[in-house]
Design a protein around this motif. Structure first.
Motif, PDB file in Angstrom:
ATOM      1  N   GLU A  55     -54.080 -28.309  28.886  1.00  0.00           N
ATOM      2  CA  GLU A  55     -53.638 -26.918  28.960  1.00  0.00           C
ATOM      3  C   GLU A  55     -52.356 -26.812  29.777  1.00  0.00           C
ATOM      4  O   GLU A  55     -52.310 -27.249  30.920  1.00  0.00           O
ATOM      5  CB  GLU A  55     -54.739 -26.080  29.621  1.00  0.00           C
ATOM      6  N   PRO A  56     -51.311 -26.217  29.214  1.00  0.00           N
ATOM      7  CA  PRO A  56     -50.080 -26.035  29.992  1.00  0.00           C
ATOM      8  C   PRO A  56     -50.202 -24.809  30.899  1.00  0.00           C
ATOM      9  O   PRO A  56     -50.606 -23.739  30.455  1.00  0.00           O
ATOM     10  CB  PRO A  56     -49.021 -25.806  28.908  1.00  0.00           C
ATOM     11  N   THR A 139     -64.554 -27.018  30.442  1.00  0.00           N
ATOM     12  CA  THR A 139     -63.961 -28.307  30.112  1.00  0.00           C
ATOM     13  C   THR A 139     -63.999 -28.480  28.604  1.00  0.00           C
ATOM     14  O   THR A 139     -64.878 -27.917  27.936  1.00  0.00           O
ATOM     15  CB  THR A 139     -64.674 -29.474  30.832  1.00  0.00           C
ATOM     16  N   GLU A 140     -63.027 -29.225  28.088  1.00  0.00           N
ATOM     17  CA  GLU A 140     -62.998 -29.458  26.657  1.00  0.00           C
ATOM     18  C   GLU A 140     -64.289 -30.136  26.204  1.00  0.00           C
ATOM     19  O   GLU A 140     -64.776 -31.055  26.868  1.00  0.00           O
ATOM     20  CB  GLU A 140     -61.795 -30.329  26.276  1.00  0.00           C
ATOM     21  N   HIS A 141     -64.825 -29.690  25.087  1.00  0.00           N
ATOM     22  CA  HIS A 141     -66.093 -30.251  24.609  1.00  0.00           C
ATOM     23  C   HIS A 141     -65.962 -31.728  24.244  1.00  0.00           C
ATOM     24  O   HIS A 141     -66.960 -32.438  24.152  1.00  0.00           O
ATOM     25  CB  HIS A 141     -66.648 -29.426  23.439  1.00  0.00           C
ATOM     26  N   THR A 142     -64.737 -32.208  24.074  1.00  0.00           N
ATOM     27  CA  THR A 142     -64.503 -33.617  23.746  1.00  0.00           C
ATOM     28  C   THR A 142     -64.301 -34.494  24.982  1.00  0.00           C
ATOM     29  O   THR A 142     -64.218 -35.718  24.860  1.00  0.00           O
ATOM     30  CB  THR A 142     -63.259 -33.744  22.847  1.00  0.00           C
ATOM     31  N   ILE A 147     -67.499 -34.065  31.349  1.00  0.00           N
ATOM     32  CA  ILE A 147     -68.840 -33.518  31.122  1.00  0.00           C
ATOM     33  C   ILE A 147     -69.869 -34.337  31.894  1.00  0.00           C
ATOM     34  O   ILE A 147     -70.741 -33.784  32.569  1.00  0.00           O
ATOM     35  CB  ILE A 147     -69.171 -33.451  29.618  1.00  0.00           C
ATOM     36  N   SER A 148     -69.766 -35.651  31.831  1.00  0.00           N
ATOM     37  CA  SER A 148     -70.684 -36.523  32.555  1.00  0.00           C
ATOM     38  C   SER A 148     -70.566 -36.315  34.063  1.00  0.00           C
ATOM     39  O   SER A 148     -71.578 -36.212  34.768  1.00  0.00           O
ATOM     40  CB  SER A 148     -70.394 -37.979  32.199  1.00  0.00           C
ATOM     41  N   LEU A 149     -69.349 -36.239  34.566  1.00  0.00           N
ATOM     42  CA  LEU A 149     -69.130 -36.016  35.998  1.00  0.00           C
ATOM     43  C   LEU A 149     -69.824 -34.727  36.436  1.00  0.00           C
ATOM     44  O   LEU A 149     -70.576 -34.713  37.415  1.00  0.00           O
ATOM     45  CB  LEU A 149     -67.625 -35.937  36.289  1.00  0.00           C
ATOM     46  N   TYR A 150     -69.573 -33.630  35.717  1.00  0.00           N
ATOM     47  CA  TYR A 150     -70.141 -32.340  36.104  1.00  0.00           C
ATOM     48  C   TYR A 150     -71.665 -32.317  35.960  1.00  0.00           C
ATOM     49  O   TYR A 150     -72.370 -31.774  36.816  1.00  0.00           O
ATOM     50  CB  TYR A 150     -69.498 -31.210  35.296  1.00  0.00           C
ATOM     51  N   ASN A 167     -54.677 -25.601  22.493  1.00  0.00           N
ATOM     52  CA  ASN A 167     -54.592 -26.649  21.471  1.00  0.00           C
ATOM     53  C   ASN A 167     -55.688 -26.493  20.408  1.00  0.00           C
ATOM     54  O   ASN A 167     -55.803 -27.337  19.521  1.00  0.00           O
ATOM     55  CB  ASN A 167     -54.656 -28.034  22.113  1.00  0.00           C
ATOM     56  N   GLY A 168     -56.488 -25.437  20.507  1.00  0.00           N
ATOM     57  CA  GLY A 168     -57.513 -25.146  19.513  1.00  0.00           C
ATOM     58  C   GLY A 168     -58.849 -25.806  19.761  1.00  0.00           C
ATOM     59  O   GLY A 168     -59.804 -25.615  19.001  1.00  0.00           O
ATOM     60  N   VAL A 169     -58.978 -26.576  20.833  1.00  0.00           N
ATOM     61  CA  VAL A 169     -60.220 -27.287  21.131  1.00  0.00           C
ATOM     62  C   VAL A 169     -61.216 -26.334  21.801  1.00  0.00           C
ATOM     63  O   VAL A 169     -60.850 -25.479  22.601  1.00  0.00           O
ATOM     64  CB  VAL A 169     -59.919 -28.504  22.044  1.00  0.00           C
ATOM     65  N   ASP A 170     -62.484 -26.509  21.438  1.00  0.00           N
ATOM     66  CA  ASP A 170     -63.560 -25.727  22.055  1.00  0.00           C
ATOM     67  C   ASP A 170     -63.785 -26.184  23.489  1.00  0.00           C
ATOM     68  O   ASP A 170     -63.425 -27.304  23.860  1.00  0.00           O
ATOM     69  CB  ASP A 170     -64.874 -25.924  21.289  1.00  0.00           C
ATOM     70  N   ALA A 171     -64.402 -25.309  24.264  1.00  0.00           N
ATOM     71  CA  ALA A 171     -64.752 -25.649  25.644  1.00  0.00           C
ATOM     72  C   ALA A 171     -66.239 -25.405  25.862  1.00  0.00           C
ATOM     73  O   ALA A 171     -66.865 -24.593  25.177  1.00  0.00           O
ATOM     74  CB  ALA A 171     -63.956 -24.798  26.626  1.00  0.00           C
TER      75      ALA A 171
END
Length: 173
Positions: A55-56, A139-142, A147-150, A167-171
């Motif tokens: 994300e910019p 966080t980005e779903h990818t 994800i593991s850290l959290y 960028n169109g990615v889900d979160a």
């Protein structure tokens, strides 16, 4: 993803913000965890986040978080190099004090050394000390590493936000 501030997953409390050494899992490093102190640190913070997050963010976004909640911006440093940063906020949301982790980044060559986990634990403790009832983040779903850290720190996926990022990615929240 969300969490309720409490002790860490192993039952211990995170360390205070003043400079400390790295966890025992990284004996070869001399990592210092320091609070944000001045605008002079901002270029290092921006460089690290721009290299690691998709994300910019404008300078105004950084300043919004860092100037309003400077105690919730922590840096991990190896000597004079900023190798990790976490940026958060804490404010009233639906009559509860809610913490928010806006940004977390660790330099690629320093990952897998628990620096990100240490930064999150430290900011969670600060939020708890300031009265947080819960903490959220996206966080980005990818991003399986994040994800593991959290999840290892007790966060749970609350919902999936379709096309959340530019960028169109889900979160996941």
């Amino acid at each position: 993803m969300q969490s309720t501030p409490s002790s860490t997953s192993d039952g211990s409390e995170p360390n205070n913000v003043p400079p400390t050494t790295s966890p025992p899992s990284a004996p070869d490093l001399d990592i210092q965890y320091v609070p944000y102190e001045s605008e002079l640190q901002l270029p290092s913070i921006i460089d690290l986040i721009e290299n690691d997050l998709s994300e910019p963010y404008s300078i105004y976004t950084y300043r919004y978080f860092i100037h309003n909640w400077p105690k919730l911006c922590l840096l991990a440093k190896d000597k004079d190099r900023c190798i990790g940063v976490i940026v958060g906020k804490l404010d009233l949301h639906n009559e509860e004090m809610r913490g928010y982790i806006a940004m977390l980044a660790v330099a690629k060559d320093y990952r897998k050394r628990r620096i990100g986990s240490s930064l999150v634990r430290r900011v969670l403790r600060l939020m708890k000390e300031q009265g947080a009832d819960g903490v959220v983040l996206e966080t980005e779903h990818t991003n399986t590493g994040a994800i593991s850290l959290y999840e290892n720190l007790g966060f749970v996926k609350d919902k999936r936000l379709s096309r959340y990022y530019l960028n169109g990615v889900d979160a996941f929240r």
